[in-house]
Scaffold this motif. Sequence first.
Motif, short mmCIF file in Angstrom:
data_model
loop_
_atom_site.label_atom_id
_atom_site.label_comp_id
_atom_site.label_asym_id
_atom_site.label_seq_id
_atom_site.Cartn_x
_atom_site.Cartn_y
_atom_site.Cartn_z
N MET A 132 0.83 -1.21 0.00
CA MET A 132 0.00 0.00 0.00
C MET A 132 0.86 1.26 0.00
O MET A 132 0.57 2.23 -0.70
CB MET A 132 -0.92 0.02 1.23
CG MET A 132 -2.12 -0.90 1.13
SD MET A 132 -2.98 -1.08 2.71
CE MET A 132 -4.08 0.30 2.68
N LEU A 133 1.95 1.21 0.78
CA LEU A 133 2.80 2.40 0.90
C LEU A 133 3.53 2.70 -0.40
O LEU A 133 3.53 3.84 -0.87
CB LEU A 133 3.82 2.19 2.02
CG LEU A 133 3.30 2.60 3.39
CD1 LEU A 133 4.28 2.16 4.46
CD2 LEU A 133 3.08 4.10 3.43
N VAL A 134 4.15 1.67 -0.95
CA VAL A 134 4.88 1.88 -2.21
C VAL A 134 3.92 2.38 -3.28
O VAL A 134 4.21 3.32 -4.02
CB VAL A 134 5.57 0.57 -2.65
CG1 VAL A 134 6.17 0.73 -4.03
CG2 VAL A 134 6.62 0.18 -1.65
N PHE A 135 2.75 1.77 -3.32
CA PHE A 135 1.75 2.17 -4.30
C PHE A 135 1.37 3.64 -4.12
O PHE A 135 1.32 4.42 -5.08
CB PHE A 135 0.52 1.27 -4.17
CG PHE A 135 -0.56 1.56 -5.15
CD1 PHE A 135 -0.44 1.14 -6.46
CD2 PHE A 135 -1.69 2.26 -4.78
CE1 PHE A 135 -1.43 1.42 -7.38
CE2 PHE A 135 -2.68 2.55 -5.69
CZ PHE A 135 -2.55 2.12 -7.00
N SER A 136 1.15 4.04 -2.86
CA SER A 136 0.78 5.44 -2.59
C SER A 136 1.85 6.41 -3.08
O SER A 136 1.54 7.43 -3.70
CB SER A 136 0.59 5.67 -1.09
OG SER A 136 -0.38 4.83 -0.58
N ALA A 184 -5.02 3.17 -2.74
CA ALA A 184 -4.27 2.30 -1.82
C ALA A 184 -5.24 1.49 -0.97
O ALA A 184 -4.99 0.33 -0.66
CB ALA A 184 -3.36 3.14 -0.94
N GLY A 185 -6.38 2.12 -0.62
CA GLY A 185 -7.38 1.43 0.19
C GLY A 185 -7.93 0.19 -0.49
O GLY A 185 -8.05 -0.86 0.14
N THR A 186 -8.26 0.29 -1.78
CA THR A 186 -8.80 -0.90 -2.45
C THR A 186 -7.78 -2.02 -2.49
O THR A 186 -8.12 -3.19 -2.37
CB THR A 186 -9.22 -0.60 -3.90
OG1 THR A 186 -8.12 -0.02 -4.57
CG2 THR A 186 -10.40 0.32 -3.96
N LEU A 187 -6.52 -1.61 -2.65
CA LEU A 187 -5.45 -2.61 -2.65
C LEU A 187 -5.46 -3.40 -1.35
O LEU A 187 -5.45 -4.63 -1.34
CB LEU A 187 -4.12 -1.88 -2.81
CG LEU A 187 -3.00 -2.54 -3.56
CD1 LEU A 187 -3.42 -2.77 -5.00
CD2 LEU A 187 -1.75 -1.67 -3.50
N ALA A 235 -5.95 18.30 -1.41
CA ALA A 235 -6.94 17.38 -0.84
C ALA A 235 -7.31 16.30 -1.85
O ALA A 235 -7.41 15.12 -1.50
CB ALA A 235 -8.19 18.15 -0.42
N GLY A 236 -7.49 16.71 -3.10
CA GLY A 236 -7.87 15.74 -4.12
C GLY A 236 -6.80 14.70 -4.36
O GLY A 236 -7.08 13.50 -4.45
N VAL A 237 -5.56 15.15 -4.44
CA VAL A 237 -4.44 14.23 -4.68
C VAL A 237 -4.35 13.22 -3.54
O VAL A 237 -4.26 12.00 -3.76
CB VAL A 237 -3.11 15.00 -4.82
CG1 VAL A 237 -1.93 14.05 -4.74
CG2 VAL A 237 -3.09 15.77 -6.12
N LEU A 238 -4.42 13.71 -2.30
CA LEU A 238 -4.29 12.81 -1.16
C LEU A 238 -5.43 11.80 -1.12
O LEU A 238 -5.21 10.61 -0.92
CB LEU A 238 -4.24 13.62 0.14
CG LEU A 238 -2.91 14.34 0.39
CD1 LEU A 238 -3.02 15.23 1.61
CD2 LEU A 238 -1.79 13.32 0.56
N TRP A 239 -6.66 12.29 -1.35
CA TRP A 239 -7.79 11.36 -1.27
C TRP A 239 -7.79 10.33 -2.38
O TRP A 239 -8.15 9.17 -2.16
CB TRP A 239 -9.11 12.14 -1.21
CG TRP A 239 -9.44 12.43 0.21
CD1 TRP A 239 -9.33 13.63 0.84
CD2 TRP A 239 -9.86 11.48 1.18
NE1 TRP A 239 -9.66 13.48 2.16
CE2 TRP A 239 -9.99 12.19 2.40
CE3 TRP A 239 -10.14 10.12 1.17
CZ2 TRP A 239 -10.39 11.57 3.57
CZ3 TRP A 239 -10.53 9.50 2.34
CH2 TRP A 239 -10.65 10.22 3.52
N VAL A 263 2.12 8.66 4.71
CA VAL A 263 2.07 9.41 3.46
C VAL A 263 1.93 10.91 3.72
O VAL A 263 2.57 11.73 3.04
CB VAL A 263 0.93 8.91 2.56
CG1 VAL A 263 0.70 9.85 1.39
CG2 VAL A 263 1.25 7.51 2.05
N ILE A 264 1.12 11.28 4.71
CA ILE A 264 0.88 12.71 4.92
C ILE A 264 2.13 13.49 5.32
O ILE A 264 2.44 14.51 4.70
CB ILE A 264 -0.31 12.91 5.90
CG1 ILE A 264 -1.57 12.62 5.12
CG2 ILE A 264 -0.33 14.31 6.49
CD1 ILE A 264 -2.82 12.95 5.78
#
Lengths: 232, 229, 51
Positions: free
Chosen positions: B33-37, B70-73, B60-64, B120-121
């Motif tokens: 998830m992290l690498v993907f993000s 990453a969430g679906t992964l 905000a859009g980029v982060l979401w 990520v943040i």
Amino acid sequence: MQQKPILLTILDVLSIIGLGAATYFALVFAPTEAVMGNVQRVFYFHVGTAWVGLIGFVLAALAGIVYLITKDAKWDRFEVAAVEVSAMFFFITIVLGSIWARPAWNTWWTWDPRLTTAAVTELVYIAYFMLRAGIEDPEKRARFGAVYALLGGLSAPITFMVIRLFRTIHPVVVGNGNPEAQGGFDMTGSMLTAMFVALGAFTVFFINLMWHRIRLGALEEKVEQIKLKVSM
Amino acid sequence: MTQPSPSFFKAVLAIARKDLAAEFRSRELLSAMLVFSMLVILIFNFALELNVDIRRTVTAGVLWTTFAFAGTLGLNRSMAVEKDRGCMDGLLLAPVDRSVIFFGKAISNLVFMLVVEAIVIPLYAMLYNETRIFQLEFIGVLLLGSIGYIAVGTLLSAMSVQTRTRDVLLPILLFPVAVPVLLASVKASGAIVAGLPFKDYVTPLNLLIVYDVIFIAVSYMIFDFVVEE
Amino acid sequence: METINTDNYMIAGFIVSFVTIGIYLLSMYVRARNLKRDLETYEALDSPDKK
């Protein structure tokens, strides 16, 4: 397949008459709109199809709940019919809106709450059919379909409310006007008549199509059962 | 449905702890998830040319978008593991209410998502010198949005792993239904980053809370139908 | 106020509506026909087994 009920035949005839009448009222009876010209005439079909599309969407979610409670396959057939017929009508609504928007707003598409919600709803429908297509067991297919129809039905109104936060130019023809709306018009008496004729005609047509689709679903199930029996 | 009892919560926590323990040993899900993000943010950087002016409006859009992908992964993987190793059957045989499984999985999924966000943040803030995202309000919206997203996502991933097209199906099922969460979160967190007053983002915030409540309740009620054999 | 000539859009709109409905009706008809044919085939396969 059991005999076609007489009422269904009557409904078939009524649908044809109704659609014919709606077309006549939209094309001939209603006056030409002063600013927009003749393209405004698609408005009657736009509203008619949007109305039945919405009904079908609500019915699908309700049928989903009833199916989960009763586990009666007839509600699954009802739900599939509602989703499929309403997807078809919503498609017409979106295309007609787009055709109207081109001369009125000078663009085919805008990310307005109604347009976006309609588009998202159409995506929910597509996802619904993809979900069902991926499951072999009919009972599980019905169960998952019901769950997804219910989730889609719940999220659509929230989607609409969220997108309303971004500004809109969609006109509100009935009820309170939006000061920022573009392309709205005042409806005269004969325009209202034409609109109600279209609403009535599409409602009858919707019921008619639902019925046919439910019968088709029953046939599908029968074939599936006999297929299972033969292969064993 | 049974009344939630102390053993209910204990069982929920047991399932969540099992997932977390397994994950912190292998770390395969979190690292993916992290690498993907990071890759998504890298692509956004060049696709949108994230300079100062653009960043103000699209942070905000980029982060979401990144968290949603990453969430679906994570959701896919965490449910697929249960299914493939036959853990799901074991869990279903356990003498607990089915909704225990739902809450257990939802909590572990939420933890995974929050861990990714927590890494990520700060990275995003460092890369773009964007300290406005370190606000309590921003974190609050992030939490509310993640809860709603994970609640629906856990339910839908339990369905999608049981289908033939499972890996591709989850995002297709999840995104149309999760549109309100993502848009409300983007709207609210965008307003916070832009430094607007509370009254400017109270409506999306309310809708976010409404969505969370409705979808947690509904998922709790219908999870039974999804795992039934 | 000048009325804009939008006749082509109107014609396109009505064509799209009726074509979409037509395609849907046709798809229902085709599906029903195929299912009926399947049903007959399977029934024919089924009956000798039973006896």
